[in-house]
Design an enzyme around this catalytic site. Structure first.
Site, PDB file in Angstrom:
ATOM      1  N   HIS A 168     111.932 -38.721 -34.345  1.00 46.32           N
ATOM      2  CA  HIS A 168     112.415 -40.055 -33.986  1.00 46.32           C
ATOM      3  C   HIS A 168     113.189 -40.680 -35.155  1.00 46.32           C
ATOM      4  CE1 HIS A 168     111.856 -44.075 -31.902  1.00 46.32           C
ATOM      5  NE2 HIS A 168     112.129 -44.460 -33.134  1.00 46.32           N
ATOM      6  N   GLU A 169     112.598 -40.622 -36.333  1.00 43.30           N
ATOM      7  CA  GLU A 169     113.225 -41.260 -37.501  1.00 43.30           C
ATOM      8  C   GLU A 169     114.462 -40.492 -37.972  1.00 43.30           C
ATOM      9  OE1 GLU A 169     112.369 -44.211 -37.945  1.00 43.30           O
ATOM     10  OE2 GLU A 169     110.404 -44.188 -36.971  1.00 43.30           O
ATOM     11  N   HIS A 206     117.389 -41.819 -36.143  1.00 44.28           N
ATOM     12  CA  HIS A 206     117.910 -43.041 -36.777  1.00 44.28           C
ATOM     13  C   HIS A 206     118.777 -42.685 -37.992  1.00 44.28           C
ATOM     14  CE1 HIS A 206     115.790 -45.794 -34.248  1.00 44.28           C
ATOM     15  NE2 HIS A 206     114.591 -45.577 -34.761  1.00 44.28           N
TER      16      HIS A 206
END
Length: 178
Positions: free
Chosen positions: A80-81, A84
């Site tokens: 997920h990160e 980003h």
């Protein structure tokens, strides 16, 4: 009883996650986009806020050892990160204080990371078959946006509606949503 691991145990799980195909793929595409990830880019820490982790511009990714205890959870946070980080790498002007920018990256991270796979949703107690994935993405985007001091709930909701189609359908660096 809160699920947790020590910072050392979590750091070991991060090392294992770096060997998974999805994490390797994302790291490779970050580097292809001109963003080198050093050995210390992803680190385990003890967090005050009840979150799995976060991405911090210029500092990298933190994984919260005190809220994670399983390898799969750590893998999810790292993936997920990294999405980003990829978004920031490919967009020269990504502004996390801009609600539309932040919302778009949250839509992509929640959609592309597998955070909203129906099995994960069932484990969280959400039992909806049709449309569950988009509903989950929207719910999780709003949870993440609540932590952005520049975006009120209504500004976040408006931003999500405005950018939804473009950002949900933007699957880069994947050919399609995994």
């Amino acid at each position: 009883m809160e699920k947790s691991s020590t910072v050392e145990e979590c750091q070991d799980m991060i090392r294992r996650s770096l060997r998974t195909p999805m994490v390797k793929f994302l790291k490779e595409h970050l580097e292809k986009s001109g963003c080198r990830i050093g050995d210390n880019f992803i680190k385990a820490i003890h967090c005050d806020k009840k979150v799995g982790g976060g991405y911090f511009r210029g500092h990298g990714i933190v994984v919260c050892s005190n809220y994670l205890s399983m390898q799969d959870e750590v893998n999810q946070v790292v993936i997920h990160e990294l999405i980003h980080a990829y978004d920031e790498c490919r967009a020269a002007n990504l502004d996390w204080a801009n609600c539309a920018h932040h919302t778009c990256s949250e839509i992509r991270a929640n959609h592309l990371s597998g955070d909203c796979h129906y099995k994960r949703e069932l484990l969280r107690g959400y039992l909806k078959i049709r449309g569950h994935e988009q509903e989950c993405v929207k719910r999780r985007v709003m949870q993440s946006m609540a932590a952005n001091p520049y975006c009120s709930e209504s500004a976040s909701k408006d931003a999500m509606e405005a950018v939804w189609d473009i950002c949900y359908n933007d699957t880069k660096p994947f050919d399609r949503a995994p």
